[in-house]
Design a protein around this motif. Structure first.
Motif, PDB file in Angstrom:
ATOM      1  N   VAL A   1      -5.025  -0.069  10.804  1.00  0.00           N
ATOM      2  CA  VAL A   1      -3.718  -0.333  11.396  1.00  0.00           C
ATOM      3  C   VAL A   1      -3.589   0.561  12.619  1.00  0.00           C
ATOM      4  O   VAL A   1      -3.861   1.765  12.539  1.00  0.00           O
ATOM      5  CB  VAL A   1      -2.589  -0.039  10.384  1.00  0.00           C
ATOM      6  N   LEU A   2      -3.204   0.001  13.752  1.00  0.00           N
ATOM      7  CA  LEU A   2      -3.303   0.747  15.006  1.00  0.00           C
ATOM      8  C   LEU A   2      -2.331   1.913  15.104  1.00  0.00           C
ATOM      9  O   LEU A   2      -2.455   2.751  16.000  1.00  0.00           O
ATOM     10  CB  LEU A   2      -3.124  -0.190  16.204  1.00  0.00           C
ATOM     11  N   PHE A   3      -1.360   1.970  14.193  1.00  0.00           N
ATOM     12  CA  PHE A   3      -0.480   3.149  14.153  1.00  0.00           C
ATOM     13  C   PHE A   3      -0.574   3.851  12.794  1.00  0.00           C
ATOM     14  O   PHE A   3       0.402   4.466  12.329  1.00  0.00           O
ATOM     15  CB  PHE A   3       0.973   2.795  14.508  1.00  0.00           C
ATOM     16  N   ALA A   4      -1.753   3.785  12.194  1.00  0.00           N
ATOM     17  CA  ALA A   4      -1.978   4.519  10.947  1.00  0.00           C
ATOM     18  C   ALA A   4      -1.986   6.018  11.222  1.00  0.00           C
ATOM     19  O   ALA A   4      -2.528   6.483  12.226  1.00  0.00           O
ATOM     20  CB  ALA A   4      -3.294   4.098  10.311  1.00  0.00           C
ATOM     21  N   SER A   5      -1.396   6.760  10.321  1.00  0.00           N
ATOM     22  CA  SER A   5      -1.299   8.210  10.477  1.00  0.00           C
ATOM     23  C   SER A   5      -2.345   8.925   9.627  1.00  0.00           C
ATOM     24  O   SER A   5      -2.985   8.331   8.769  1.00  0.00           O
ATOM     25  CB  SER A   5       0.107   8.687  10.094  1.00  0.00           C
ATOM     26  N   VAL A   6      -2.515  10.210   9.902  1.00  0.00           N
ATOM     27  CA  VAL A   6      -3.341  11.095   9.083  1.00  0.00           C
ATOM     28  C   VAL A   6      -2.382  12.052   8.387  1.00  0.00           C
ATOM     29  O   VAL A   6      -1.585  12.732   9.039  1.00  0.00           O
ATOM     30  CB  VAL A   6      -4.365  11.862   9.931  1.00  0.00           C
TER      31      VAL A   6
ATOM     32  N   ARG B   1       3.360  15.572   4.967  1.00  0.00           N
ATOM     33  CA  ARG B   1       3.311  15.967   6.382  1.00  0.00           C
ATOM     34  C   ARG B   1       2.351  15.030   7.104  1.00  0.00           C
ATOM     35  O   ARG B   1       1.383  14.554   6.522  1.00  0.00           O
ATOM     36  CB  ARG B   1       2.874  17.403   6.537  1.00  0.00           C
ATOM     37  N   THR B   2       2.583  14.808   8.399  1.00  0.00           N
ATOM     38  CA  THR B   2       1.802  13.757   9.048  1.00  0.00           C
ATOM     39  C   THR B   2       1.507  14.022  10.516  1.00  0.00           C
ATOM     40  O   THR B   2       2.371  14.476  11.262  1.00  0.00           O
ATOM     41  CB  THR B   2       2.539  12.411   8.925  1.00  0.00           C
ATOM     42  N   CYS B   3       0.271  13.750  10.905  1.00  0.00           N
ATOM     43  CA  CYS B   3      -0.072  13.541  12.311  1.00  0.00           C
ATOM     44  C   CYS B   3       0.181  12.059  12.554  1.00  0.00           C
ATOM     45  O   CYS B   3      -0.683  11.215  12.314  1.00  0.00           O
ATOM     46  CB  CYS B   3      -1.534  13.892  12.569  1.00  0.00           C
ATOM     47  N   GLY B   4       1.401  11.743  12.960  1.00  0.00           N
ATOM     48  CA  GLY B   4       1.875  10.382  12.838  1.00  0.00           C
ATOM     49  C   GLY B   4       1.586   9.447  13.988  1.00  0.00           C
ATOM     50  O   GLY B   4       1.352   8.263  13.783  1.00  0.00           O
ATOM     51  N   ARG B   5       1.605   9.931  15.209  1.00  0.00           N
ATOM     52  CA  ARG B   5       1.653   9.014  16.337  1.00  0.00           C
ATOM     53  C   ARG B   5       0.277   8.690  16.902  1.00  0.00           C
ATOM     54  O   ARG B   5      -0.629   9.504  16.893  1.00  0.00           O
ATOM     55  CB  ARG B   5       2.549   9.580  17.429  1.00  0.00           C
TER      56      ARG B   5
ATOM     57  N   GLY C   1      -0.019   5.950   4.611  1.00  0.00           N
ATOM     58  CA  GLY C   1      -0.388   6.518   5.904  1.00  0.00           C
ATOM     59  C   GLY C   1       0.027   5.648   7.073  1.00  0.00           C
ATOM     60  O   GLY C   1      -0.816   5.114   7.787  1.00  0.00           O
ATOM     61  N   LEU C   2       1.337   5.507   7.292  1.00  0.00           N
ATOM     62  CA  LEU C   2       1.874   4.732   8.412  1.00  0.00           C
ATOM     63  C   LEU C   2       2.864   5.574   9.207  1.00  0.00           C
ATOM     64  O   LEU C   2       3.643   6.341   8.631  1.00  0.00           O
ATOM     65  CB  LEU C   2       2.610   3.484   7.909  1.00  0.00           C
TER      66      LEU C   2
ATOM     67  N   THR D   1       6.469  -3.347   4.728  1.00  0.00           N
ATOM     68  CA  THR D   1       5.745  -2.080   4.838  1.00  0.00           C
ATOM     69  C   THR D   1       4.406  -2.175   4.108  1.00  0.00           C
ATOM     70  O   THR D   1       3.366  -1.768   4.636  1.00  0.00           O
ATOM     71  CB  THR D   1       6.591  -0.933   4.268  1.00  0.00           C
ATOM     72  N   LYS D   2       4.411  -2.727   2.908  1.00  0.00           N
ATOM     73  CA  LYS D   2       3.170  -2.898   2.141  1.00  0.00           C
ATOM     74  C   LYS D   2       2.218  -3.841   2.871  1.00  0.00           C
ATOM     75  O   LYS D   2       1.015  -3.554   3.002  1.00  0.00           O
ATOM     76  CB  LYS D   2       3.478  -3.454   0.756  1.00  0.00           C
ATOM     77  N   GLN D   3       2.737  -4.964   3.338  1.00  0.00           N
ATOM     78  CA  GLN D   3       1.880  -5.943   4.002  1.00  0.00           C
ATOM     79  C   GLN D   3       1.240  -5.363   5.262  1.00  0.00           C
ATOM     80  O   GLN D   3       0.077  -5.658   5.571  1.00  0.00           O
ATOM     81  CB  GLN D   3       2.677  -7.191   4.354  1.00  0.00           C
ATOM     82  N   THR D   4       1.986  -4.541   5.992  1.00  0.00           N
ATOM     83  CA  THR D   4       1.438  -3.930   7.202  1.00  0.00           C
ATOM     84  C   THR D   4       0.318  -2.963   6.860  1.00  0.00           C
ATOM     85  O   THR D   4      -0.746  -2.967   7.498  1.00  0.00           O
ATOM     86  CB  THR D   4       2.551  -3.206   7.980  1.00  0.00           C
ATOM     87  N   ALA D   5       0.527  -2.136   5.850  1.00  0.00           N
ATOM     88  CA  ALA D   5      -0.493  -1.150   5.473  1.00  0.00           C
ATOM     89  C   ALA D   5      -1.795  -1.812   5.071  1.00  0.00           C
ATOM     90  O   ALA D   5      -2.887  -1.286   5.357  1.00  0.00           O
ATOM     91  CB  ALA D   5       0.029  -0.279   4.335  1.00  0.00           C
TER      92      ALA D   5
END
Length: 594
Positions: free
Chosen positions: A176-181, A187-191, A347-348, A391-395
């Motif tokens: 997903v092109l905006f998946a986070s770590v 906590r997230t490296c989101g963008r 992770g979104l 949200t689920k479908q996107t992930a």
């Protein structure tokens, strides 16, 4: 480049990790790299420009990911535990520095390494284990498909309860092109899609265990800086009380009252007061709040641990409530919280997801998306019952989620309505409508990673919490100076690993004392700002070589063409008299060419 010399407060070492071959090599960090780029975002800009082709496909094996500790990790600096991931974004094509709090960054530095340079693609899923005594790539096909809570529980059981886990969920695996770590569960490296880059490399996680300690080189100067910074944190109401009482969701009413809160994909900023009350920080506190928590060495403690029925998790934060709630005309806090839990688990990035859903809803209401595209569902604004399933479908890139997973820009292009994408340089805008503050408008346009309120300069700090520095949000002449200054200060924070909320209270004056006392390298506040300018210039150069030209330093046409009620009158941004004037002044200050 001067010869290698370990500077106090740093390890002076990094690792190059080739996932394709499995080879791991240690290298020394030169003194001028340490002191010229300081850490975090600075090292990312340095290594990405020096060791990566700006035109590379971000999801190719050859792309580089930099995992960087920060200059004040390992110190006693207030909120000084943030670290950075730096990569070329698959969402935007820009350089992207994404940082996170929690405890992972501080533990990483205590392993004895400052930075990781990761390239290649593992033949099978792997994770990296890193401690003071051991560095190892471990095959883990059995972990592929796990959510963040499952992954974290498994790795802590296998290694140690004192370990810290950074990893991706199914969204990263599905690229997903905006998946986070994610790290430390919530906590997230989101963008920017760092999770997709990890997924493209078959890198599931990085586990760190470290106990190394660092002593200050000049204790008196160091302690003076700490005393001053902590005193300022205690004296400013927003850092001393507001965030600890309500978390970031406490900003919601304030932003709404200033006619800034996005609504219906930024078509306006109108919300009925009774609807704002349903999703406010006060309502969160009264209904789903369980406990407050802070990141490493943080007295602000803005994290909210919450519960909805049998579900528990962190958040939702202000941006999530705004973009996945108010922006979509969804004013139900339990529903927003449940979708937020899923974003953390899978992770979104909640900002990009909320923005992209807003674009999809406007596409549907204007006839660009048909019921056939939405699997027969009415994807209108206010479709509260669809937030969790979408949200689920996107992930998992299922059904329409496969389209949403591409982000707002690509989604609207596919349906021939790119004007409905509220993005800058491909990055989805956060909750603040730029028509409501010219400083934020210019910040969005000039941010090196695209539409970002943080890398663009967190102008809300001057507009609402500036105290004696507070600035009129519609004053044109001084906008460029303020934006440059705030962007530079934000970059200092990102290099040193300091939370932006702490910057509401203190600044480079205190940080220069802490850094100089910690490392023994005497840097003035002006030296810190010069380092920030150096880093932002590196990022600009990377973007230009990547094909991100100055014409992209702009905003969606909506903000120039559509007037909305703000502060008692209808306003838009006048492209010539306001925006182009501010941008020309900004370029002049930065020394950039059009």
């Amino acid at each position: 480049m001067r010869s290698f010399q370990v500077i106090n407060g740093y390890n002076g070492k990094g690792l190059t990790i080739d996932l394709t071959s499995g080879q791991i090599e240690e290298f020394n960090l030169a003194e001028d790299v340490l002191t010229s780029y300081l850490g975090g975002r600075g090292w990312g800009a340095y290594f990405l420009t020096e060791k990566s082709d700006p035109q590379i496909d971000p999801l190719s094996p050859e792309s580089l990911v930099v995992v960087a500790s920060s200059g004040l990790n390992g110190s006693g600096a207030p909120t000084g535990g943030r670290f950075s991931l730096i990569f070329k974004s698959p969402l935007t094509g820009t350089i992207c520095s994404s940082n996170s709090g929690g405890f992972w960054g501080n533990t990483f530095k205590r392993t004895g390494f400052d930075v990781l340079l990761i390239k290649g693609k593992a033949p099978t899923p792997v994770y990296l284990y890193l401690s003071e005594n051991k560095v190892e790539l471990i095959e883990c096909p059995e972990l592929w498909g796990m959510s963040i809570p499952e992954l974290t529980a498994h790795l802590l059981t296998k290694h140690s309860s004192t370990a810290r886990v950074l990893g991706i969920g199914p969204a990263g695996e599905k690229m997903v092109l905006f998946a986070s770590v994610m790290n430390d569960l919530g906590r997230t490296c989101g963008r920017g899609g760092g999770g997709a880059v990890f997924g493209s490399k078959n890198l599931k996680a990085i586990v760190v265990e470290g106990k190394k300690t660092f002593s200050p080189a000049q204790r008196e100067k160091y302690q003076t800086g700490l005393y001053q910074a902590n005193k300022l944190l205690r004296s400013l109401p927003v850092t001393a009380k507001a965030f600890s009482l309500l978390g970031t969701s406490g900003l919601l009413k304030l932003v709404y009252q200033h006619d800034m809160l996005a609504h219906r994909n930024f078509q306006d900023t109108y919300h009925a007061p009774e609807n704002i009350a349903k999703i406010s920080g006060e309502r969160l506190q009264q209904t789903i709040f369980q406990k407050a928590r802070g990141c490493y060495n943080c007295r602000i403690r803005c994290t909210r641990l919450t519960r909805v029925g049998n579900l528990r998790g962190e958040g939702p934060e202000f941006e999530t409530i705004s973009m996945m709630g108010a922006n979509l005309e969804i004013y139900d806090l339990p529903t927003i919280a449940q979708a937020n839990y899923l974003c953390n688990d899978f992770g979104l990035d909640t900002i990009s997801l909320g923005n992209t859903l807003g674009a999809a809803m406007e596409l549907f209401e204007k006839g660009f998306l048909s019921p056939k595209d939405t699997e027969g569902r009415n994807l209108s604004f206010g479709s509260q019952n669809l937030l969790v399933p979408l949200t689920k479908q996107t992930a998992f890139r299922q059904g329409i989620g496969d389209l949403l997973a591409e982000g707002a820009h690509r989604l609207t292009l596919k349906f021939k309505a790119p004007e409905l994408a509220m993005v800058v340089k491909g990055l989805e805008l956060p909750a603040y409508d730029p028509r409501s503050t010219l400083m934020q408008a210019l910040g969005y346009a000039t941010s090196t990673r695209g539409g970002c309120h943080l890398k663009g300069g967190y102008m809300i700090s001057l507009g609402f919490f500036g105290g004696s520095r507070e600035v009129d949000r519609f004053l044109i002449e001084t906008v460029a100076d303020h934006v440059v200054d705030e962007q530079d200060s934000g970059c200092v924070a990102d290099m040193l690993g300091i939370c932006r909320f702490a910057y509401f209270a203190f600044s480079e004056n205190e940080l220069s004392r802490i850094y100089s006392g910690f490392t023994g390298v005497d840097l003035s506040p002006d030296d810190l700002k010069k380092a920030a300018k150096r880093v932002i210039q590196k990022e600009r150069e990377f973007n230009l070589l990547a094909g991100i030209d100055p014409s992209q330093d702009t905003l969606p046409a909506r903000f120039f063409e559509e007037k909305i009620p703000i502060a008692g009158q209808k306003r838009n941004i006048d492209r010539e008299a306001q925006f182009n004037h501010m941008l020309a002044k900004y370029y002049e200050i930065r020394g950039w060419k059009k």
